[in-house]
Write an enzyme that holds these catalytic residues in place. Structure first.
Site, PDB file in Angstrom:
ATOM      1  CD  GLU A 212       5.059  -2.274  -8.407  1.00  0.00           C
ATOM      2  OE1 GLU A 212       4.739  -1.383  -8.372  1.00  0.00           O
ATOM      3  OE2 GLU A 212       6.440  -2.337  -7.787  1.00  0.00           O
TER       4      GLU A 212
ATOM      5  N   GLY B 114      -3.295   3.255  -5.498  1.00  0.00           N
ATOM      6  CA  GLY B 114      -3.695   4.592  -5.490  1.00  0.00           C
ATOM      7  C   GLY B 114      -3.317   5.048  -6.951  1.00  0.00           C
ATOM      8  CB  ALA B 115      -0.883   6.151  -8.675  1.00  0.00           C
ATOM      9  CG  MET B 116       1.403   0.433 -11.693  1.00  0.00           C
ATOM     10  SD  MET B 116       2.605  -0.242 -10.541  1.00  0.00           S
ATOM     11  CE  MET B 116       4.050  -0.276 -11.516  1.00  0.00           C
TER      12      MET B 116
ATOM     13  CG  ASN C 201       1.793   1.109 -15.419  1.00  0.00           C
ATOM     14  OD1 ASN C 201       2.132   0.111 -15.081  1.00  0.00           O
ATOM     15  ND2 ASN C 201       0.829   1.787 -15.211  1.00  0.00           N
TER      16      ASN C 201
ATOM     17  CD  GLU D 269       2.796   6.223  -8.518  1.00  0.00           C
ATOM     18  OE1 GLU D 269       3.700   5.399  -8.717  1.00  0.00           O
ATOM     19  OE2 GLU D 269       2.064   6.095  -7.399  1.00  0.00           O
TER      20      GLU D 269
ATOM     21  CD  GLU E  81       6.635   1.688  -4.196  1.00  0.00           C
ATOM     22  OE1 GLU E  81       6.383   2.727  -4.121  1.00  0.00           O
ATOM     23  OE2 GLU E  81       6.287   1.130  -5.356  1.00  0.00           O
TER      24      GLU E  81
HETATM   25  N1  BES Z   1       4.502   0.978  -7.273  1.00  0.00           N
HETATM   26  C1  BES Z   1       3.367   1.607  -6.372  1.00  0.00           C
HETATM   27  C2  BES Z   1       2.028   0.626  -6.894  1.00  0.00           C
HETATM   28  C3  BES Z   1       1.750  -0.357  -6.116  1.00  0.00           C
HETATM   29  C4  BES Z   1       1.154  -0.802  -5.055  1.00  0.00           C
HETATM   30  C5  BES Z   1       1.747  -1.652  -7.314  1.00  0.00           C
HETATM   31  C6  BES Z   1       1.137  -2.162  -4.509  1.00  0.00           C
HETATM   32  C7  BES Z   1       1.706  -2.929  -6.537  1.00  0.00           C
HETATM   33  C8  BES Z   1       1.259  -3.111  -5.405  1.00  0.00           C
HETATM   34  C9  BES Z   1       3.142   2.929  -6.593  1.00  0.00           C
HETATM   35  O1  BES Z   1       4.076   3.544  -6.932  1.00  0.00           O
HETATM   36  C10 BES Z   1       2.659   3.352  -5.098  1.00  0.00           C
HETATM   37  O2  BES Z   1       3.548   3.308  -4.533  1.00  0.00           O
HETATM   38  N2  BES Z   1       1.313   3.713  -5.160  1.00  0.00           N
HETATM   39  C11 BES Z   1       0.830   4.340  -3.981  1.00  0.00           C
HETATM   40  C12 BES Z   1       0.581   5.956  -3.905  1.00  0.00           C
HETATM   41  C13 BES Z   1       1.882   6.729  -3.411  1.00  0.00           C
HETATM   42  C14 BES Z   1       1.609   7.971  -3.563  1.00  0.00           C
HETATM   43  C15 BES Z   1       2.189   6.130  -1.852  1.00  0.00           C
HETATM   44  C16 BES Z   1      -0.363   3.561  -3.619  1.00  0.00           C
HETATM   45  O3  BES Z   1      -0.943   3.112  -4.509  1.00  0.00           O
HETATM   46  O4  BES Z   1      -0.986   3.847  -2.655  1.00  0.00           O
HETATM   47 ZN    ZN Z   2       5.653   3.850  -5.369  1.00  0.00          ZN
END
Ligand code: BES
Ligand code: ZN
EC number: 3.4.11.14
Length: 712
Positions: free
Chosen positions: A136, A272-274, A276, A309, A331
């Site tokens: 992503e 922080g996390a993804m 998938n 996630e 998001e």
């Molecule tokens: N889909 C996002 C990860 C992401 C962020 C992919 C930016 C590509 C670009 C994931 O669901 C997400 O939002 N992760 C957050 C953590 C969350 C608890 C707010 C992150 O990575 O900060």
């Molecule tokens: Zn997210």
């Protein structure tokens, strides 16, 4: 608006149905070989196939119509800027189904996107590499040529060829593991076919891992993969995940569609996390909890990230945004529901109050700036997509969904969510599609209300004045855009459709009256409210607006802060609004400091957190002025009584929030130069370093914070 880069979506002449994809990463040379066999449909006869492709070399490509002979592509024309490749064929590919085969090679890059290498050190001190993915928003095209747009969904049959001593994972469960014909150090691992899904959710991991596992109440195999030797640290996340899956299944009334879910740490990870599908990747701090050495705020963070996630597994993965313009919905929604989930798993965290501090006030702070942007933005080129993963999409998105949930009510909200997820499962949807489902479920004008919040930037300030009329209170409300730098005169005045709730001291946490304010000004009458009773706007601090009360109304609310009869979120919201009004020059800072003094009896961690952060802003503003020592003294005076009450050592029966509060208060006292606190911190730090006494995990961050300032 800055100039937009020219951008076109992929033509729809040829579409994928199933990707048969085999990848063979080389963890020594940092390259990979790939073979794609994609079942496709030619929808408009053409002699070209345009796909996304970046940093990949295609070796051969051919197309074979079903039951017919293979046609070899004669040209691969890379458009590097647009991350596309055009395959040219010597004859027309006729409408119908066929197989597209592409052999290619790529680099296991060090950019933390696409198919990349992640470095880690083993227990014996050796440096090793894992091969991992982060697709992503637009980086699946770096791992294999594909139609890399969220609305071009297909199924995937993934095969990985990997060293036989490595763990190989993908979205689905493994179905076969065979020796690799040409090299006996390798194995070929095949995974089950995925449901129809978007490319950005595909994932592979090849590395060395330990895991812990369980089965959730709804029968899903849940595993947490940790670095070797750290399986114990995966147990907390495992427990959260196993509770969360049935919670979402029940909330959405839609089952989790895959047989398994893995949560895995990646040593080098940009986000922080993804989410998938079926293989969620995390940075280590967002997944691992050491039972002895992790602090309460880490636990809470892990729970929130897991909740976030896993929510995407439904909202985002099963139903996917039609285009990145609707990313905020993904998001914002996950950033809201992660709190609902943590509230379910850990009611003792009082997590919704923390939402107001962490997301709501933060979003308001940023969205009051002249250079904010609307939640919904049109995006095209990949470089624009990356820009919108910001606090407006996440925190304002989550805040307006929270307001919407309150406006609709939980029952109808869930009904609408279920309709939306069922109607669009394995498909794509837009913001408007969600509004339509919620509108049908609730009978309320959701699209009209919500477009005022998502299509224009900023939010309103509601000014409130009141008059007493025998046994009724007449409130006059007006709305104007709130600007951090004070009112902008003579500009167009945007308007919002604002769901406004009003409460009185008789029932401070429930609404006596709810209105939908759809005009610049309105008058409401509250029957049966005596002159000595207070009235407050926005109980629960759910409406995404700030409130400015007339001086008399504000005065009447202060006893509610002192005697704690106002709910914690409302004490926080009132103070936060006032502080922002002072920063915008719309009320005096002296008045705000007086209000802050009303917090002498405050017991709530989150309320203190907000006070602490606002006082921190004042202290920074006044640093290097004659008033700095005075504001530091003010902070010490405000924080001292609660610091005394808490002391340094946890008391029996204390919980999560006491631990967080102690860290916050002692940290603040130290920062404000409170000598006895600094001395005690130094003593405890020394004992810790000398191995005499281990410092409690919740005190490590505040104490090491001062140690740095003491030594600098
Ligand atoms: N889909 C996002 C990860 C992401 C962020 C992919 C930016 C590509 C670009 C994931 O669901 C997400 O939002 N992760 C957050 C953590 C969350 C608890 C707010 C992150 O990575 O900060
Ligand atoms: Zn997210």
């Amino acid at each position: 608006m800055p100039d937009r880069r020219p951008f076109e979506r992929l033509p729809d002449d040829v579409r994928p149905i199933n990707y048969g994809l085999c990848l063979k990463p080389d963890l020594i040379d940092f390259t990979f070989e790939g073979k794609l066999e994609a079942a496709v449909e030619v929808k408009n006869a053409t002699n070209q196939i345009v796909m996304n492709c970046a940093d990949i070399d295609i070796i051969t490509a051919s197309y074979a119509p079903d039951g017919d002979e293979e046609i070899h592509a004669t040209g691969f024309n890379y458009e590097n800027e647009d991350e596309k490749v055009t395959l040219s064929f010597p004859s027309i590919l006729q409408n119908g189904h066929g197989m597209l085969k592409i052999d290619f090679v790529g680099e296991l890059n060090d950019k933390m996107k696409g198919f990349y290498r992640s470095k880690y050190t083993t227990a014996s001190g050796e440096v090793h590499y894992a091969a991992v993915t982060q697709f992503e928003a637009t980086d699946a095209r770096r791992a294999f040529p594909c139609w890399d747009e969220p609305s071009i969904k297909a199924t995937f049959d993934v095969t990985l060829v990997v060293p036989k001593d490595r763990v190989a994972l993908s979205n689905m469960n493994m179905v076969e593991r065979n020796p690799y014909p040409d090299d006996e150090s390798l194995v070929e691992v095949k995974f089950a076919r995925t449901p129809v899904m978007s490319t950005y959710l595909v994932a592979f991991v090849v590395g060395e891992y330990d895991f812990v596992e369980t089965r959730s109440a709804d029968g899903i195999l849940v595993r947490v993969y940790t670095p070797v030797g750290k399986a114990e640290q995966g147990k907390f996340a495992l427990e959260v995940a196993a509770k969360t899956l049935p919670f979402y299944k029940d909330y959405f009334n839609v089952p989790y569609p895959l047989p398994k879910i893995d949560l895995i740490t990646i040593a080098d990870f940009a986000a922080g996390a993804m989410e998938n599908w079926g293989l969620v990747t995390y940075r280590e701090t967002a997944l691992l909890i050491d039972p002895k050495d992790s602090c309460s705020s880490s636990r809470q963070w892990v729970a929130l990230v897991v909740g976030h996630e896993l929510a995407h597994q439904w909202f985002g993965n099963l139903v996917t945004m039609e285009w990145w313009t609707h990313l905020w919905l993904n998001e914002g929604f996950a950033s809201w529901i992660e709190y609902l989930c943590v509230d379910h798993c850990f009611p003792e965290y009082d997590i919704w109050t923390q939402f107001v501090f962490a997301d709501y006030t933060r979003a308001q702070e940023l969205d009051a700036l002249d250079n904010s942007h609307p939640i919904e933005v049109n995006v095209g080129h990949p470089s624009e997509v990356d820009e919108i993963f910001d606090a407006i999409s996440y925190s304002k998105g989550a805040s307006v969904i929270r307001m919407l949930h309150d406006y609709i009510g939980d029952e109808d909200f869930r009904k609408g969510m279920n309709q939306y997820l069922t109607k669009f499962q394995e498909k794509n949807a837009s913001t408007e599609d969600l509004w339509e489902s919620l509108e049908q479920a609730s009978g309320k004008p959701i699209a009209a209300v919500m477009s005022t919040w998502t299509k224009q930037m900023g939010f309103p300030l509601i000014y409130v004045d009141s008059e007493q009329n025998e046994d009724s209170r007449v409130l006059k409300l007006s709305q104007k855009k709130f600007c951090a730098s004070g009112p902008h005169l003579g500009e167009d005045c945007p308007q919002w459709m604002v769901p406004i709730n009003i409460c009185t001291c008789e029932a401070p946490s429930s609404s006596k009256l709810k209105i939908l304010m759809d005009k610049p000004e309105t008058t409401v009458v509250l029957e049966g409210v005596r002159a000595d009773q207070w009235v407050k706007i926005n109980p629960g601090t759910v409406g995404f607006y700030r409130t400015q009360y007339s001086p008399t109304m504000l005065e009447s609310l202060l006893p509610g802060i002192r005697d704690l009869s106002l709910q914690p979120v409302d004490r926080l919201g009132l103070q936060n609004d006032l502080f922002s009004l002072a920063r915008a020059g719309m009320t005096s800072t002296v008045e705000v400091l007086k209000v802050m003094e009303a917090f002498v009896n405050e017991p709530n961690y989150t309320v203190w957190n907000d006070l602490s952060s606002n006082l921190g802003v004042l202290s920074t503003l006044l640093s290097h002025t004659d008033f700095h020592e005075e504001i530091q003294g003010f902070i010490r005076d405000i924080f001292f009584p609660i610091g005394e009450r808490l002391g340094w050592d946890p008391k029996p029966g204390e919980g999560h929030l006491d631990a967080l509060l102690r860290g916050l208060v002692l940290g603040k006292l130290g920062k404000a130069g409170h000598k006895p606190t600094l001395e005690e911190a130094r003593r405890r730090f020394k004992d810790h370093v000398d191995g005499k006494n281990t410092l409690n995990a919740d005190l490590r961050s505040p104490v090491s914070g001062y140690q740095l300032s003491v030594f600098l």
